[in-house]
Write a protein that holds these residues in place. Structure first.
Motif, PDB file in Angstrom:
ATOM      1  N   ASP A 192      46.619  26.957  26.673  1.00  0.00           N
ATOM      2  CA  ASP A 192      46.463  25.520  26.893  1.00  0.00           C
ATOM      3  C   ASP A 192      46.209  25.273  28.384  1.00  0.00           C
ATOM      4  N   HIS A 193      45.195  24.485  28.696  1.00  0.00           N
ATOM      5  CA  HIS A 193      44.826  24.201  30.091  1.00  0.00           C
ATOM      6  C   HIS A 193      44.617  25.495  30.872  1.00  0.00           C
ATOM      7  N   PHE A 194      44.017  26.484  30.220  1.00  0.00           N
ATOM      8  CA  PHE A 194      43.861  27.811  30.804  1.00  0.00           C
ATOM      9  C   PHE A 194      43.015  27.779  32.077  1.00  0.00           C
ATOM     10  N   GLU A 195      41.938  27.009  32.061  1.00  0.00           N
ATOM     11  CA  GLU A 195      41.075  26.951  33.248  1.00  0.00           C
ATOM     12  C   GLU A 195      41.824  26.347  34.431  1.00  0.00           C
ATOM     13  N   GLU A 196      42.663  25.362  34.164  1.00  0.00           N
ATOM     14  CA  GLU A 196      43.458  24.773  35.243  1.00  0.00           C
ATOM     15  C   GLU A 196      44.412  25.818  35.836  1.00  0.00           C
ATOM     16  N   THR A 197      44.967  26.657  34.972  1.00  0.00           N
ATOM     17  CA  THR A 197      45.864  27.712  35.444  1.00  0.00           C
ATOM     18  C   THR A 197      45.111  28.715  36.309  1.00  0.00           C
ATOM     19  N   LEU A 198      43.934  29.139  35.854  1.00  0.00           N
ATOM     20  CA  LEU A 198      43.128  30.075  36.637  1.00  0.00           C
ATOM     21  C   LEU A 198      42.706  29.461  37.971  1.00  0.00           C
ATOM     22  N   ASP A 199      42.360  28.182  37.945  1.00  0.00           N
ATOM     23  CA  ASP A 199      41.953  27.497  39.180  1.00  0.00           C
ATOM     24  C   ASP A 199      43.110  27.425  40.165  1.00  0.00           C
ATOM     25  N   LEU A 200      44.316  27.217  39.636  1.00  0.00           N
ATOM     26  CA  LEU A 200      45.500  27.175  40.495  1.00  0.00           C
ATOM     27  C   LEU A 200      45.728  28.543  41.136  1.00  0.00           C
ATOM     28  N   MET A 201      45.556  29.599  40.366  1.00  0.00           N
ATOM     29  CA  MET A 201      45.726  30.953  40.913  1.00  0.00           C
ATOM     30  C   MET A 201      44.698  31.228  42.006  1.00  0.00           C
ATOM     31  N   LEU A 203      43.196  28.954  43.865  1.00  0.00           N
ATOM     32  CA  LEU A 203      43.504  28.088  44.998  1.00  0.00           C
ATOM     33  C   LEU A 203      44.525  28.724  45.932  1.00  0.00           C
ATOM     34  N   LEU A 204      45.543  29.354  45.337  1.00  0.00           N
ATOM     35  CA  LEU A 204      46.609  29.919  46.151  1.00  0.00           C
ATOM     36  C   LEU A 204      46.121  31.053  47.057  1.00  0.00           C
ATOM     37  N   THR A 205      45.046  31.727  46.663  1.00  0.00           N
ATOM     38  CA  THR A 205      44.536  32.833  47.487  1.00  0.00           C
ATOM     39  C   THR A 205      43.912  32.347  48.784  1.00  0.00           C
ATOM     40  N   THR A 206      43.575  31.047  48.852  1.00  0.00           N
ATOM     41  CA  THR A 206      42.916  30.497  50.047  1.00  0.00           C
ATOM     42  C   THR A 206      43.707  29.363  50.698  1.00  0.00           C
ATOM     43  N   ASP A 207      44.796  28.951  50.085  1.00  0.00           N
ATOM     44  CA  ASP A 207      45.575  27.820  50.591  1.00  0.00           C
ATOM     45  C   ASP A 207      46.332  28.236  51.850  1.00  0.00           C
ATOM     46  N   THR A 208      45.915  27.701  52.989  1.00  0.00           N
ATOM     47  CA  THR A 208      46.513  28.097  54.275  1.00  0.00           C
ATOM     48  C   THR A 208      47.907  27.516  54.472  1.00  0.00           C
ATOM     49  N   PHE A 209      48.371  26.713  53.513  1.00  0.00           N
ATOM     50  CA  PHE A 209      49.763  26.265  53.561  1.00  0.00           C
ATOM     51  C   PHE A 209      50.697  27.479  53.517  1.00  0.00           C
ATOM     52  N   TYR A 210      50.251  28.519  52.778  1.00  0.00           N
ATOM     53  CA  TYR A 210      51.038  29.736  52.647  1.00  0.00           C
ATOM     54  C   TYR A 210      50.571  30.755  53.678  1.00  0.00           C
ATOM     55  N   PRO A 211      51.495  31.488  54.278  1.00  0.00           N
ATOM     56  CA  PRO A 211      51.102  32.501  55.258  1.00  0.00           C
ATOM     57  C   PRO A 211      50.266  33.592  54.606  1.00  0.00           C
ATOM     58  N   GLU A 212      49.504  34.297  55.414  1.00  0.00           N
ATOM     59  CA  GLU A 212      48.625  35.335  54.903  1.00  0.00           C
ATOM     60  C   GLU A 212      49.393  36.419  54.171  1.00  0.00           C
ATOM     61  N   SER A 213      50.669  36.652  54.565  1.00  0.00           N
ATOM     62  CA  SER A 213      51.489  37.656  53.893  1.00  0.00           C
ATOM     63  C   SER A 213      51.730  37.297  52.431  1.00  0.00           C
ATOM     64  N   PHE A 214      51.731  35.997  52.127  1.00  0.00           N
ATOM     65  CA  PHE A 214      51.813  35.545  50.742  1.00  0.00           C
ATOM     66  C   PHE A 214      50.465  35.686  50.055  1.00  0.00           C
ATOM     67  N   ARG A 215      49.452  35.119  50.681  1.00  0.00           N
ATOM     68  CA  ARG A 215      48.132  35.032  50.040  1.00  0.00           C
ATOM     69  C   ARG A 215      47.540  36.398  49.720  1.00  0.00           C
ATOM     70  N   SER A 216      47.890  37.412  50.486  1.00  0.00           N
ATOM     71  CA  SER A 216      47.363  38.742  50.222  1.00  0.00           C
ATOM     72  C   SER A 216      47.886  39.317  48.910  1.00  0.00           C
ATOM     73  N   LEU A 217      48.978  38.738  48.394  1.00  0.00           N
ATOM     74  CA  LEU A 217      49.573  39.204  47.146  1.00  0.00           C
ATOM     75  C   LEU A 217      49.098  38.414  45.929  1.00  0.00           C
ATOM     76  N   PHE A 218      48.451  37.288  46.170  1.00  0.00           N
ATOM     77  CA  PHE A 218      48.062  36.423  45.064  1.00  0.00           C
ATOM     78  C   PHE A 218      46.775  36.904  44.403  1.00  0.00           C
TER      79      PHE A 218
END
Length: 280
Positions: A192-201, A203-218
């Protein structure tokens, strides 16, 4: 009560593999034996067994990803598809046991009689490594990848944070062995809402709100989605003990009374010798 055990195998082409070329060869060399072990277990507990390989349905499924999410790897598509198959089987069966092809049954005990799936689905939860302190991320990220327990833990946590949902007590799941009934699958609402879930995943890989140490794991991961959906939809689950999900990874050892061996290391020779020695 209709019950089924199923497995799914796709021999990922060499040009689409990002790692584990040796594992692919070990799978191919032991494929028939692994398949026979699954069939024998299903027969011993008198339930149906279904084995899936490449089909037109999978080709269409894969095509959708390549058109809409071209950055998702073949490995991830394969793992999303195994859950797609789970939902297809729930149209016909009440209870389902999924086994990865590297899972070897070592028992005739009936999984469905041992685990009351009306109490929640049965699955292995993550290791203590997933709970490492955030302060350790910057040094640990260099030895972890998007499929590690730690990565899944923090990926799920940040997805929940984006949705303004509680981020405490996050479990990390391994979908190599899953026992589930159709009611839990419906409640999980994985697609359900699968595309929204994938889009959220993504987004997190590029969201600079999170430090690069986080984003490298997403990144995209079927087990991260499973954990996220479990929390969002408050789905009850039961933790498989080590006997019902023996995770054989860094060293080859099988404890007495093991029921299902998840041969992550792909040391199938060891498992075959162990089964022969113990008349299993």
């Amino acid at each position: 009560m209709r019950r089924v055990i199923y497995s799914w195998y796709y021999d990922i082409p060499s040009n689409e593999l990002v790692s584990h070329h040796e594992s692919r060869d070990k799978f191919n060399n032991n494929y028939e034996w692994l398949l026979e072990r699954h069939k024998q277990y299903a027969s011993s507990i008198e339930v149906d067994y279904k084995h899936f390989t490449v089909s037109e349905d999978f080709n269409e499924y894969q095509k959708w990803f390549k058109v809409n999410y071209s950055d998702i790897t073949a490995y991830n598509i394969v793992n999303f598809y195994k859950i797609h198959l789970m939902y297809q089987l729930a149209e016909e069966y009440d209870e389902i046991l999924y086994l990865d092809m590297d899972v070897i049954p070592a028992t005739t005990d009936n999984f469905f009689n041992v685990w009351d799936l009306s109490k929640g689905y049965a699955i292995m939860t993550g290791t203590a490594e997933a709970q490492r302190s955030v302060n350790e991320l910057d040094t640990l990220r260099h030895v972890h990848h998007v499929r590690s327990p730690m990565a899944k833990h923090w990926n799920t946590k940040c997805m929940l944070n984006e949705m303004e949902l509680p981020t405490d007590n996050i479990d990390v799941f391994n979908t190599g062995i899953v026992g589930i009934n159709k009611q839990s699958l419906k409640r999980l609402a994985y697609f359900d809402h699968f595309e929204e879930t994938l889009d959220l995943m993504a987004l997190l890989t590029t969201d600079t709100f999170y430090p690069e140490s986080f984003r490298s794991l997403f990144g995209y991961d079927n087990e991260t989605v499973w954990g996220y959906k479990t929390i969002v939809n408050n789905v009850p689950f039961q933790r498989l003990g080590k006997r019902w999900h023996h995770f054989m990874d860094t060293w080859s050892y099988i404890p007495p009374n093991t029921k299902l061996i998840h041969c992550v290391s792909k040391d199938f020779d060891y498992v075959r010798e162990w089964c022969e020695k113990n008349n299993i």
